[in-house]
Design a protein around this motif. Structure first.
Motif, PDB file in Angstrom:
ATOM      1  N   PRO A 182      34.094 -34.557  -2.469  1.00  0.00           N
ATOM      2  CA  PRO A 182      33.270 -35.427  -3.135  1.00  0.00           C
ATOM      3  C   PRO A 182      31.823 -35.485  -3.792  1.00  0.00           C
ATOM      4  N   GLY A 183      31.322 -34.952  -2.712  1.00  0.00           N
ATOM      5  CA  GLY A 183      29.462 -33.782  -2.834  1.00  0.00           C
ATOM      6  C   GLY A 183      29.772 -33.905  -3.953  1.00  0.00           C
ATOM      7  N   PHE A 184      30.521 -32.692  -3.805  1.00  0.00           N
ATOM      8  CA  PHE A 184      30.831 -31.236  -4.845  1.00  0.00           C
ATOM      9  C   PHE A 184      31.129 -31.985  -6.665  1.00  0.00           C
ATOM     10  N   ALA A 185      32.318 -32.769  -6.479  1.00  0.00           N
ATOM     11  CA  ALA A 185      32.742 -33.423  -7.436  1.00  0.00           C
ATOM     12  C   ALA A 185      31.132 -34.197  -7.969  1.00  0.00           C
ATOM     13  N   ASN A 186      30.345 -35.216  -7.046  1.00  0.00           N
ATOM     14  CA  ASN A 186      29.160 -35.892  -7.935  1.00  0.00           C
ATOM     15  C   ASN A 186      28.483 -34.567  -8.458  1.00  0.00           C
ATOM     16  N   ALA A 187      27.963 -33.946  -7.806  1.00  0.00           N
ATOM     17  CA  ALA A 187      27.318 -33.136  -8.267  1.00  0.00           C
ATOM     18  C   ALA A 187      27.292 -32.832  -9.489  1.00  0.00           C
ATOM     19  N   LEU A 188      28.556 -31.719 -10.172  1.00  0.00           N
ATOM     20  CA  LEU A 188      29.537 -31.495 -10.829  1.00  0.00           C
ATOM     21  C   LEU A 188      29.226 -32.804 -11.951  1.00  0.00           C
ATOM     22  N   ALA A 189      29.435 -33.619 -11.789  1.00  0.00           N
ATOM     23  CA  ALA A 189      29.185 -34.625 -12.827  1.00  0.00           C
ATOM     24  C   ALA A 189      28.154 -34.668 -12.928  1.00  0.00           C
ATOM     25  N   GLY A 190      26.917 -35.280 -12.388  1.00  0.00           N
ATOM     26  CA  GLY A 190      25.636 -34.773 -12.465  1.00  0.00           C
ATOM     27  C   GLY A 190      25.335 -33.792 -13.806  1.00  0.00           C
ATOM     28  N   VAL A 191      26.026 -32.820 -13.527  1.00  0.00           N
ATOM     29  CA  VAL A 191      25.690 -31.759 -14.625  1.00  0.00           C
ATOM     30  C   VAL A 191      26.256 -32.067 -16.343  1.00  0.00           C
ATOM     31  N   PHE A 192      27.874 -32.487 -15.673  1.00  0.00           N
ATOM     32  CA  PHE A 192      28.388 -32.828 -17.222  1.00  0.00           C
ATOM     33  C   PHE A 192      27.715 -34.110 -17.818  1.00  0.00           C
ATOM     34  N   ASP A 193      26.970 -35.129 -17.327  1.00  0.00           N
ATOM     35  CA  ASP A 193      25.995 -35.897 -17.376  1.00  0.00           C
ATOM     36  C   ASP A 193      24.842 -35.361 -18.312  1.00  0.00           C
ATOM     37  N   HIS A 194      24.304 -34.212 -18.004  1.00  0.00           N
ATOM     38  CA  HIS A 194      23.355 -33.159 -18.188  1.00  0.00           C
ATOM     39  C   HIS A 194      23.573 -32.328 -19.159  1.00  0.00           C
ATOM     40  N   LEU A 195      24.789 -32.313 -19.601  1.00  0.00           N
ATOM     41  CA  LEU A 195      24.756 -30.824 -20.153  1.00  0.00           C
ATOM     42  C   LEU A 195      24.416 -31.067 -21.745  1.00  0.00           C
ATOM     43  N   SER A 196      24.129 -32.030 -22.507  1.00  0.00           N
ATOM     44  CA  SER A 196      23.604 -32.021 -23.326  1.00  0.00           C
ATOM     45  C   SER A 196      22.164 -30.870 -23.615  1.00  0.00           C
ATOM     46  N   ILE A 197      21.223 -31.749 -22.409  1.00  0.00           N
ATOM     47  CA  ILE A 197      20.073 -31.068 -21.582  1.00  0.00           C
ATOM     48  C   ILE A 197      20.061 -29.554 -21.424  1.00  0.00           C
ATOM     49  N   ILE A 198      21.705 -28.965 -21.028  1.00  0.00           N
ATOM     50  CA  ILE A 198      21.197 -27.652 -20.051  1.00  0.00           C
ATOM     51  C   ILE A 198      21.017 -27.054 -21.608  1.00  0.00           C
ATOM     52  N   LEU A 199      22.036 -27.343 -22.182  1.00  0.00           N
ATOM     53  CA  LEU A 199      22.501 -26.270 -23.474  1.00  0.00           C
ATOM     54  C   LEU A 199      20.675 -26.552 -24.552  1.00  0.00           C
ATOM     55  N   TRP A 200      19.788 -27.018 -23.670  1.00  0.00           N
ATOM     56  CA  TRP A 200      18.549 -26.938 -24.369  1.00  0.00           C
ATOM     57  C   TRP A 200      17.278 -25.530 -23.870  1.00  0.00           C
ATOM     58  N   PHE A 201      18.520 -25.178 -22.488  1.00  0.00           N
ATOM     59  CA  PHE A 201      18.124 -23.930 -22.574  1.00  0.00           C
ATOM     60  C   PHE A 201      18.597 -22.100 -22.581  1.00  0.00           C
ATOM     61  N   THR A 202      18.993 -22.336 -23.212  1.00  0.00           N
ATOM     62  CA  THR A 202      20.426 -21.617 -23.475  1.00  0.00           C
ATOM     63  C   THR A 202      19.654 -20.512 -24.514  1.00  0.00           C
TER      64      THR A 202
END
Length: 355
Positions: free
Chosen positions: A185-205
């Protein structure tokens, strides 16, 4: 009587200048090009870095006459790990975010760069679009976006847990997320947080995409042609040729991403703590130096792990051959030592008996 010939003094020929090799000339030009950066690093980075190490073992208090520095030893480190209620959770939060963020940025950058190299129509426009966030990130716009994205960071622990549950439930309909949540469940929460910030992550590419495109364009096309002649499919070409030849660039991109992501408060809460302690006049500078030095060690450990992951591994047959060659060289040295000892013994015996 014939006149004696007067000996003329010998004139030494001028010494010929030793011609430098091409590699030496290239090294000299490279160091000349890097000279301004090296001077700036020694003047504005090396000294503050060493001073930060010293300040981490002191208590610094701002007074009217200047800074009052008092040596306290490991007291700051003890307070950071065992007395501070915010520093250790901030470190754990940083680790929880930096690992998936870095992985996603590197993988997405490679995929986008690979696709951009395959496109022939509108290639320049698409590259400009993907690099545009880098220009925007250089100003206050990106900071404002991240602050808005992370506006609920100061909420209580209960509300943060509720937010994490909401993020996980938002992606609970995905079959893969259900599998991951059942195992961790902990990894699932972290992965959900990554998906939630995916639009921001794309800015660093932006910059990683440019570096990957540069590496892909430098691969000789004849290598791909030879692989296709040997009946290699696209998947085999990807894993056996493209990815191995981009290992060095992947290392640079991963290190760059780790450092770049650590500069933003929403991803790296330790950075916010360092800024907060720096502004305090009563002992804050010593704590800030301690926090920054601990964070630097942690970042260097992450970079060291990255180096190990991207390290070139030799095939087993080459390793076995090298081990065999080392054994043969060792046996050869032992044989030479035995022959030399035998010759010395023979000379001593001949000298002793007068032969």
């Amino acid at each position: 009587m014939a006149d004696k010939k007067v000996k003329e003094p010998k004139v030494k020929a001028p010494k010929k200048k030793k011609l430098k090799t091409y590699q030496q000339r290239q090294d000299r030009n490279g160091y000349a090009f890097m000279a301004p950066w090296i001077i700036g690093f020694l003047a504005f980075t090396a000294f503050p870095f060493v001073m930060t190490i010293y300040l981490s073992f002191t208590h610094v208090k701002a007074t009217i006459l200047g800074y009052d520095i008092k040596w306290v030893g490991l007291a700051n480190y003890n307070s950071a790990f065992f007395k501070s209620e915010t520093f250790t959770p901030a470190l754990l939060s940083y680790l929880q975010m930096i690992i998936p963020y870095t992985f996603i940025v590197v993988v997405l950058s490679f995929i986008i760069a690979y696709l951009l190299c395959k496109i022939n129509v509108g290639k320049s426009i698409l590259r400009t679009i993907y690099f545009l966030p880098v220009i925007i990130m250089s100003g206050p716009v990106m900071t404002q976006i991240l602050n808005v994205q992370d506006a609920g960071q100061a909420a209580s622990a209960a509300s943060q847990a509720a937010d994490a549950a909401i993020q996980t439930n938002a992606f609970s309909d995905i079959f893969i997320m259900q599998i991951i949540q059942s195992y961790s469940p902990g990894f699932a929460n972290a992965l959900a947080g990554v998906f939630d910030h995916l639009s921001i992550i794309l800015w660093f590419t932006g910059i990683p995409i440019v570096l990957f495109i540069n590496g892909l364009q430098k691969i000789n096309p004849s290598i791909y042609e030879a692989a296709k002649i040997d009946s290699a499919n696209a998947w085999q070409i990807m894993w056996k040729i493209t990815i191995p030849m981009l290992k060095s660039i992947g290392l640079i991109i991963t290190v760059f991403t780790v450092i770049q992501l650590g500069m933003y408060e929403s991803i790296n809460p330790v950075y916010e703590l360092i800024k907060e302690q720096t502004g305090k006049t009563d002992g804050g500078l010593g704590y800030a130096a301690t926090y920054s030095w601990i964070y630097s060690i942690l970042a260097l450990l992450i970079i060291g792990i990255v180096f190990l992951l991207f390290k070139d591994r030799k095939p087993k047959d080459i390793k076995a051959r090298e081990r065999q060659e080392k054994k043969l060289k060792k046996l050869d040295r032992q044989q030479k030592r035995r022959l030399a000892a035998q010759r010395r013994h023979e000379r001593k015996e001949a000298k002793r008996f007068g032969k």
